[in-house]
Design a protein around this motif. Structure first.
Motif, mmCIF file in Angstrom:
data_model
loop_
_atom_site.group_PDB
_atom_site.id
_atom_site.type_symbol
_atom_site.label_atom_id
_atom_site.label_comp_id
_atom_site.label_asym_id
_atom_site.label_seq_id
_atom_site.Cartn_x
_atom_site.Cartn_y
_atom_site.Cartn_z
ATOM 1 N N ASP A 464 0.821 -1.216 0.000
ATOM 2 C CA ASP A 464 0.000 0.000 0.000
ATOM 3 C C ASP A 464 0.855 1.266 0.000
ATOM 4 N N PHE A 465 1.948 1.225 -0.760
ATOM 5 C CA PHE A 465 2.825 2.368 -0.998
ATOM 6 C C PHE A 465 3.483 2.906 0.281
ATOM 7 N N SER A 466 3.637 2.033 1.249
ATOM 8 C CA SER A 466 4.446 2.388 2.419
ATOM 9 C C SER A 466 5.915 2.377 2.008
ATOM 10 N N LEU A 467 6.672 3.342 2.500
ATOM 11 C CA LEU A 467 8.106 3.393 2.214
ATOM 12 C C LEU A 467 8.935 3.118 3.469
ATOM 13 N N VAL A 468 8.329 2.468 4.441
ATOM 14 C CA VAL A 468 9.052 2.099 5.660
ATOM 15 C C VAL A 468 10.001 0.943 5.330
ATOM 16 N N PRO A 469 11.313 1.129 5.444
ATOM 17 C CA PRO A 469 12.261 0.085 5.033
ATOM 18 C C PRO A 469 12.057 -1.264 5.703
ATOM 19 N N SER A 470 11.630 -1.267 6.979
ATOM 20 C CA SER A 470 11.471 -2.538 7.691
ATOM 21 C C SER A 470 10.365 -3.410 7.117
ATOM 22 N N LYS A 471 9.527 -2.846 6.266
ATOM 23 C CA LYS A 471 8.482 -3.649 5.615
ATOM 24 C C LYS A 471 9.058 -4.462 4.451
ATOM 25 N N TYR A 472 10.294 -4.174 4.056
ATOM 26 C CA TYR A 472 10.905 -4.846 2.909
ATOM 27 C C TYR A 472 12.184 -5.600 3.286
ATOM 28 N N ILE A 473 13.011 -4.973 4.108
ATOM 29 C CA ILE A 473 14.285 -5.587 4.483
ATOM 30 C C ILE A 473 14.042 -6.752 5.437
ATOM 31 N N GLU A 474 14.732 -7.863 5.204
ATOM 32 C CA GLU A 474 14.594 -9.033 6.062
ATOM 33 C C GLU A 474 15.381 -8.825 7.360
ATOM 34 N N PHE A 475 14.754 -9.123 8.482
ATOM 35 C CA PHE A 475 15.432 -9.037 9.779
ATOM 36 C C PHE A 475 15.475 -10.439 10.390
ATOM 37 N N VAL A 476 16.691 -10.911 10.678
ATOM 38 C CA VAL A 476 16.844 -12.260 11.206
ATOM 39 C C VAL A 476 17.160 -12.255 12.694
ATOM 40 N N ASN A 477 17.713 -11.170 13.180
ATOM 41 C CA ASN A 477 18.093 -11.098 14.595
ATOM 42 C C ASN A 477 17.164 -10.217 15.409
ATOM 43 N N ARG A 478 16.223 -9.586 14.716
ATOM 44 C CA ARG A 478 15.246 -8.752 15.406
ATOM 45 C C ARG A 478 13.857 -9.137 14.926
ATOM 46 N N ASP A 479 12.861 -8.738 15.669
ATOM 47 C CA ASP A 479 11.485 -9.092 15.313
ATOM 48 C C ASP A 479 11.056 -8.280 14.098
ATOM 49 N N GLU A 480 11.030 -8.913 12.928
ATOM 50 C CA GLU A 480 10.715 -8.205 11.710
ATOM 51 C C GLU A 480 9.237 -7.822 11.616
ATOM 52 N N ASN A 481 8.430 -8.374 12.511
ATOM 53 C CA ASN A 481 7.001 -8.092 12.428
ATOM 54 C C ASN A 481 6.581 -6.879 13.252
ATOM 55 N N ILE A 482 7.544 -6.221 13.898
ATOM 56 C CA ILE A 482 7.207 -5.046 14.691
ATOM 57 C C ILE A 482 6.736 -3.932 13.764
ATOM 58 N N ASP A 483 5.579 -3.427 14.015
ATOM 59 C CA ASP A 483 5.057 -2.284 13.260
ATOM 60 C C ASP A 483 5.336 -1.023 14.084
ATOM 61 N N PHE A 484 6.312 -0.248 13.645
ATOM 62 C CA PHE A 484 6.758 0.914 14.417
ATOM 63 C C PHE A 484 5.611 1.892 14.646
ATOM 64 N N ASP A 485 4.848 2.162 13.593
ATOM 65 C CA ASP A 485 3.754 3.127 13.708
ATOM 66 C C ASP A 485 2.722 2.654 14.733
ATOM 67 N N GLU A 486 2.414 1.354 14.694
ATOM 68 C CA GLU A 486 1.432 0.811 15.626
ATOM 69 C C GLU A 486 1.945 0.897 17.062
ATOM 70 N N LYS A 487 3.253 0.583 17.232
ATOM 71 C CA LYS A 487 3.859 0.677 18.560
ATOM 72 C C LYS A 487 3.780 2.097 19.103
ATOM 73 N N MET A 488 4.072 3.067 18.239
ATOM 74 C CA MET A 488 4.045 4.458 18.672
ATOM 75 C C MET A 488 2.632 4.901 19.022
ATOM 76 N N LYS A 489 1.642 4.440 18.261
ATOM 77 C CA LYS A 489 0.253 4.789 18.563
ATOM 78 C C LYS A 489 -0.175 4.208 19.907
ATOM 79 N N ASN A 490 0.262 2.954 20.162
ATOM 80 C CA ASN A 490 -0.067 2.334 21.439
ATOM 81 C C ASN A 490 0.595 3.082 22.590
ATOM 82 N N LEU A 491 1.878 3.462 22.378
ATOM 83 C CA LEU A 491 2.606 4.197 23.413
ATOM 84 C C LEU A 491 1.946 5.547 23.669
ATOM 85 N N GLN A 492 1.550 6.202 22.575
ATOM 86 C CA GLN A 492 0.870 7.495 22.697
ATOM 87 C C GLN A 492 -0.408 7.352 23.518
#
Length: 524
Positions: A464-492
């Protein structure tokens, strides 16, 4: 030249460090934001006077003594003419006098008046207005007097000192201020990536001119000709506009920064400009930048939605897009929120992707900036992919494929400590990023987990035309499923709940005291 001294670690201090240490001790109660104009104004005065005296001696040696008081015989050699009371020798002769502040203001005023290219460049009545202690000002003059600006020209002593002082003042002003300076390693990264060899260079929020200085350094280090570039910029803050003009003048860089300091959106100084290279670090997340009904029909948004008035990020993007030449490339810094916003921002971002303008998105480490500790993004927009795709043979096919891709890079694991609490890119970091980017442009690359990924436009559309790099780059040592925006909204949301609870507790406590017959005035 100032002698090198040992610092607290037993290492030899550089000339810049020694001068800064001496000058900063003399600041007293003057705020860094004000003091920088005093110190940098004096460095400029010393530099221009040394250049003037050097050229004056040359005129005499060439048998042209009768011309030594004629401005034209200095201007033709790109040297500023100084009348007698504007020369450093005159200032130093009067350094102990009670009216030395007035004499310095007069000198700077006369230099600007006698040299049209310096119009609007120099501090105006700073020295008299600030009421600096005469003894401290005199001692500061002695410190600046140690800079032998004409010695060791190959190492650009005065340029190095000026740049070092700019960075130190930015550090001293700290968060919420210091916007006049973009840290050098970020500027180096942008410059090495977009390679501004020749053509028109533009910065719509140029601060003290660091992007331009590094562009010229890039050209010189690659044995190019700085006369093959034309520089255009704009700056909103008048005092920063002056810093930029001085910074460029010290280095002999000609630039058009507009007739005055002005708001890029409300008073565009370069309306018809088409730039080959754009480099910028505009203010992050500006609110109410265009008013309610202002700039809705601005030609800079033509073909796109009008950027929302609540945030200027996409206003800056479309301003730059409108000024790119047919083969132009732009590298600029924005807050991460621009990568995934909704509403009109989403519509603009989608069109940028569909128009194949977005070439690369790089997420940067935290603590790179002196004004904020947030992680930010480097965008590369590139129009010359269309030109590249017209090449012939196998190379053309590769370029055509690359035109349909976006390179995502995550640089958050890069960087080395700087000034204890900050981070900067090392030379090796910059080389790794630049080599990866340029290889991707020409030959393509293998995707590397936790570092880079070349996404097709189809993949971006599926996200959906997101340009957040973590949605494309593979993460093997970190949780690649973390949605930064969602985390920030929850924290807010959590923080909002905590603040509401705190407010309710305060009201309840005040009521208890009131019931007991005691009034508490919390405004005291």
């Amino acid at each position: 030249m100032a002698k090198k001294k040992a610092n607290g670690n037993g290492k030899e201090k550089s000339i810049e460090e020694s001068l800064w240490s001496s000058a900063n001790k003399l600041r007293g109660s003057v705020e860094p934001a004000e003091y920088k104009h005093v110190v940098l104004g004096l460095i400029f005065l010393k530099f221009t006077s040394d250049k003037f005296e050097e050229h004056r001696k040359k005129l005499i040696a060439d048998g042209k003594k009768k011309y030594i008081e004629m401005p034209d015989f200095y201007n033709m050699s790109n040297v500023f003419f100084l009348d007698e009371v504007s020369r450093w020798s005159y200032i130093m002769e009067n350094a102990k006098q009670n009216d030395i502040a007035l004499k310095i203001d007069t000198a700077l005023h006369n230099i600007e008046k006698n040299n049209k290219v310096l119009k609007g460049a120099l501090p105006d009545n700073y020295f008299s207005r600030l009421g600096l202690d005469t003894s401290k000002l005199s001692a500061l003059l002695d410190t600046i007097n140690d800079i032998e600006t004409n010695k060791d020209k190959a190492h650009d002593i005065v340029g190095r000192v000026y740049e070092y002082f700019l960075s130190k003042f930015a550090l001293a002003e700290g968060k919420g201020k210091g916007e006049f300076y973009t840290p050098k390693s970020i500027v180096n990264l942008i410059t090495e990536m977009i390679e501004p060899y020749r053509g028109i260079i533009y910065d719509p929020a140029c601060g003290s001119g660091g992007m331009f200085v590094q562009s010229v350094k890039f050209i010189e280090s690659h044995h190019g000709n700085k006369k093959e570039v034309s520089i255009y910029g704009q700056e909103y803050t008048n005092t920063t506009y002056k810093l930029a003009k001085m910074n460029l003048a010290i280095r002999g860089i000609s630039a058009n920064l507009g007739e005055k300091a002005a708001n890029t959106f409300a008073d565009d100084q370069h309306k018809d400009l088409k730039a080959d290279f754009i480099m910028a670090n505009p203010p992050f997340n500006q609110k109410d930048w265009r008013g309610v009904n202002e700039l809705t029909d601005d030609p800079r948004w033509r073909g796109y939605e009008v950027p929302p008035k609540s945030n200027a990020n996409y206003g800056w993007i479309l301003n730059m897009v409108s000024k790119l030449s047919d083969d132009g490339v732009a590298g600029f810094i924005l807050a991460n929120g621009a990568l995934s916003g909704g509403g009109d921002e989403y519509k603009i971002r989608r069109k940028l992707v569909e128009n194949r303008l977005v070439e690369a998105i790089l997420i940067l480490p935290r603590n790179l900036f002196y004004t904020t500790d947030i992680s930010v993004t480097l965008w590369i927009l590139n129009k010359n992919k269309k030109k590249q795709s017209r090449q012939i043979g196998e190379e053309a096919r590769q370029y055509r494929e690359r035109e349909k891709e976006i390179l995502f890079m995550d640089l958050r694991q890069m960087g080395i400590p700087f000034e204890k609490k900050y981070t900067q890119f090392s030379e090796d970091d910059i080389r790794t990023v630049v080599d990866t980017y340029h290889q991707w442009q020409t030959d393509g690359i293998d995707n590397i987990p936790e570092f880079c990924y070349s996404a097709t436009l189809e993949e971006v559309e599926k996200k959906d035309f997101s340009l957040v790099p973590s949605k494309y780059i593979e993460f093997v040592n970190r949780d690649e499923n973390i949605d930064f925006d969602e985390k920030m909204k929850n924290l807010q949301s959590e923080i909002s709940d905590l603040l509401r609870a705190e407010e309710k507790s305060k009201v309840d406590l005040l009521k208890v005291f009131k019931d007991l017959g005691y009034e508490i005035n919390i405004s005291e």
